[in-house]
Design a protein around this motif. Structure first.
Motif, mmCIF file in Angstrom:
data_model
loop_
_atom_site.group_PDB
_atom_site.id
_atom_site.type_symbol
_atom_site.label_atom_id
_atom_site.label_comp_id
_atom_site.label_asym_id
_atom_site.label_seq_id
_atom_site.Cartn_x
_atom_site.Cartn_y
_atom_site.Cartn_z
ATOM 1 N N THR A 123 0.841 -1.199 0.000
ATOM 2 C CA THR A 123 0.000 0.000 0.000
ATOM 3 C C THR A 123 0.876 1.249 0.000
ATOM 4 O O THR A 123 0.591 2.213 -0.725
ATOM 5 C CB THR A 123 -0.944 0.008 1.220
ATOM 6 O OG1 THR A 123 -1.781 -1.150 1.144
ATOM 7 C CG2 THR A 123 -1.790 1.259 1.268
ATOM 8 N N ALA A 124 1.956 1.236 0.786
ATOM 9 C CA ALA A 124 2.889 2.369 0.806
ATOM 10 C C ALA A 124 3.554 2.547 -0.559
ATOM 11 O O ALA A 124 3.871 3.663 -0.961
ATOM 12 C CB ALA A 124 3.934 2.165 1.892
ATOM 13 N N ALA A 125 3.750 1.443 -1.284
ATOM 14 C CA ALA A 125 4.337 1.531 -2.626
ATOM 15 C C ALA A 125 3.373 2.186 -3.625
ATOM 16 O O ALA A 125 3.801 2.677 -4.660
ATOM 17 C CB ALA A 125 4.735 0.140 -3.120
ATOM 18 N N MET A 126 2.089 2.203 -3.300
ATOM 19 C CA MET A 126 1.110 2.859 -4.176
ATOM 20 C C MET A 126 0.829 4.291 -3.734
ATOM 21 O O MET A 126 0.650 5.168 -4.563
ATOM 22 C CB MET A 126 -0.201 2.066 -4.191
ATOM 23 C CG MET A 126 -0.086 0.729 -4.901
ATOM 24 S SD MET A 126 -1.677 -0.109 -5.076
ATOM 25 C CE MET A 126 -2.113 -0.460 -3.399
ATOM 26 N N VAL A 143 6.416 12.475 4.658
ATOM 27 C CA VAL A 143 5.828 11.380 3.884
ATOM 28 C C VAL A 143 6.955 10.597 3.230
ATOM 29 O O VAL A 143 7.764 11.161 2.490
ATOM 30 C CB VAL A 143 4.860 11.899 2.802
ATOM 31 C CG1 VAL A 143 4.334 10.744 1.957
ATOM 32 C CG2 VAL A 143 3.715 12.672 3.432
ATOM 33 N N ALA A 144 7.014 9.297 3.514
ATOM 34 C CA ALA A 144 7.932 8.415 2.793
ATOM 35 C C ALA A 144 7.298 8.179 1.428
ATOM 36 O O ALA A 144 6.210 7.613 1.341
ATOM 37 C CB ALA A 144 8.119 7.102 3.538
ATOM 38 N N PRO A 145 7.940 8.644 0.353
ATOM 39 C CA PRO A 145 7.299 8.574 -0.971
ATOM 40 C C PRO A 145 7.133 7.147 -1.481
ATOM 41 O O PRO A 145 7.923 6.256 -1.167
ATOM 42 C CB PRO A 145 8.248 9.371 -1.869
ATOM 43 C CG PRO A 145 9.528 9.447 -1.150
ATOM 44 C CD PRO A 145 9.255 9.263 0.311
ATOM 45 N N ALA A 146 6.095 6.969 -2.280
ATOM 46 C CA ALA A 146 5.765 5.641 -2.822
ATOM 47 C C ALA A 146 6.919 5.056 -3.637
ATOM 48 O O ALA A 146 7.171 3.853 -3.575
ATOM 49 C CB ALA A 146 4.505 5.733 -3.677
ATOM 50 N N TRP A 147 7.638 5.893 -4.391
ATOM 51 C CA TRP A 147 8.692 5.375 -5.267
ATOM 52 C C TRP A 147 9.816 4.691 -4.484
ATOM 53 O O TRP A 147 10.477 3.808 -5.009
ATOM 54 C CB TRP A 147 9.233 6.455 -6.197
ATOM 55 C CG TRP A 147 9.804 7.665 -5.515
ATOM 56 C CD1 TRP A 147 9.159 8.836 -5.242
ATOM 57 C CD2 TRP A 147 11.140 7.828 -5.043
ATOM 58 N NE1 TRP A 147 10.016 9.712 -4.616
ATOM 59 C CE2 TRP A 147 11.230 9.122 -4.491
ATOM 60 C CE3 TRP A 147 12.266 7.019 -5.032
ATOM 61 C CZ2 TRP A 147 12.406 9.622 -3.927
ATOM 62 C CZ3 TRP A 147 13.439 7.513 -4.473
ATOM 63 C CH2 TRP A 147 13.501 8.796 -3.922
ATOM 64 N N LEU A 148 10.028 5.071 -3.213
ATOM 65 C CA LEU A 148 11.043 4.378 -2.415
ATOM 66 C C LEU A 148 10.666 2.907 -2.212
ATOM 67 O O LEU A 148 11.502 2.016 -2.353
ATOM 68 C CB LEU A 148 11.183 5.043 -1.041
ATOM 69 C CG LEU A 148 12.116 6.210 -0.897
ATOM 70 C CD1 LEU A 148 12.084 6.751 0.530
ATOM 71 C CD2 LEU A 148 13.521 5.860 -1.297
ATOM 72 N N PHE A 149 9.418 2.664 -1.876
ATOM 73 C CA PHE A 149 8.928 1.298 -1.663
ATOM 74 C C PHE A 149 8.880 0.535 -2.983
ATOM 75 O O PHE A 149 9.197 -0.657 -3.034
ATOM 76 C CB PHE A 149 7.549 1.325 -1.013
ATOM 77 C CG PHE A 149 7.527 1.951 0.357
ATOM 78 C CD1 PHE A 149 7.795 1.197 1.481
ATOM 79 C CD2 PHE A 149 7.248 3.298 0.508
ATOM 80 C CE1 PHE A 149 7.781 1.770 2.745
ATOM 81 C CE2 PHE A 149 7.231 3.884 1.768
ATOM 82 C CZ PHE A 149 7.495 3.116 2.893
ATOM 83 N N GLN A 150 8.494 1.231 -4.056
ATOM 84 C CA GLN A 150 8.391 0.599 -5.372
ATOM 85 C C GLN A 150 9.735 0.040 -5.830
ATOM 86 O O GLN A 150 9.784 -1.009 -6.476
ATOM 87 C CB GLN A 150 7.880 1.604 -6.415
ATOM 88 C CG GLN A 150 6.453 1.986 -6.231
ATOM 89 C CD GLN A 150 6.053 3.189 -7.069
ATOM 90 O OE1 GLN A 150 6.829 3.674 -7.891
ATOM 91 N NE2 GLN A 150 4.834 3.685 -6.861
#
Length: 156
Positions: A123-126, A143-150
């Motif tokens: 969910t964080a990746a989205m 906010v930890a951005p989604a692209w980091l998780f992606q």
């Protein structure tokens, strides 16, 4: 001469290792670790917060999390009391209080991890992961951005 310099720069850039995913294997414990470089999500006169997602794997079992580093640029170090995403209290575990980023004088830091389920990580990746930190001496929000998780979910 300019053409040769351009070719040299392009050649060196093509040989540079990828810096978006850091992979490490510990042969003593058998853990594979996948993470990214630190990413700053909060900066103020008195403090800085950086994060980096992490996946740890052994024997086909994976654990997901977000490593945190909260630094203060004033005499007293940070003491984290709780972390939230919206109204949800996050499962935060302090690892240590250390002196960190010692380039021009060290900064006191609290390092730890926010434990996430696989579903929460995806969910964080989205959507990214909004984080509010309640500390004894200060409040931090980012906010930890989604692209980091992606980056960790995308095969290399």
């Amino acid at each position: 001469m300019l053409l040769r310099l351009s070719i040299l720069v392009l050649s060196l850039a093509a040989c540079a290792p990828r810096e978006d995913v850091i992979t490490r294997y510990d042969d003593w414990t058998g853990f594979n670790e996948f993470t990214t470089p630190e990413h700053e999500i909060f900066r103020a006169r008195r403090g800085i917060m950086t994060v980096r997602p992490i996946i740890i794997e052994r024997g086909g079992v994976r654990a997901y999390g977000l490593l945190t580093n909260i630094r203060r640029r004033v005499p007293n170090g940070p003491i984290v009391e709780a972390m939230y995403s919206g109204d949800i209290k996050l499962q935060y575990q302090k690892h240590d209080r250390v002196w960190s980023h010692c380039l021009d004088g060290c900064q006191r830091a609290e390092v730890g991890v926010i434990h996430l389920t696989e579903a929460a990580f995806r969910t964080a990746a989205m959507n990214g992961l909004p984080i509010r930190v309640r500390g004894r001496r200060a409040r931090y929000e980012g906010v930890a951005p989604a692209w980091l998780f992606q980056r960790l979910l995308t095969p290399n």
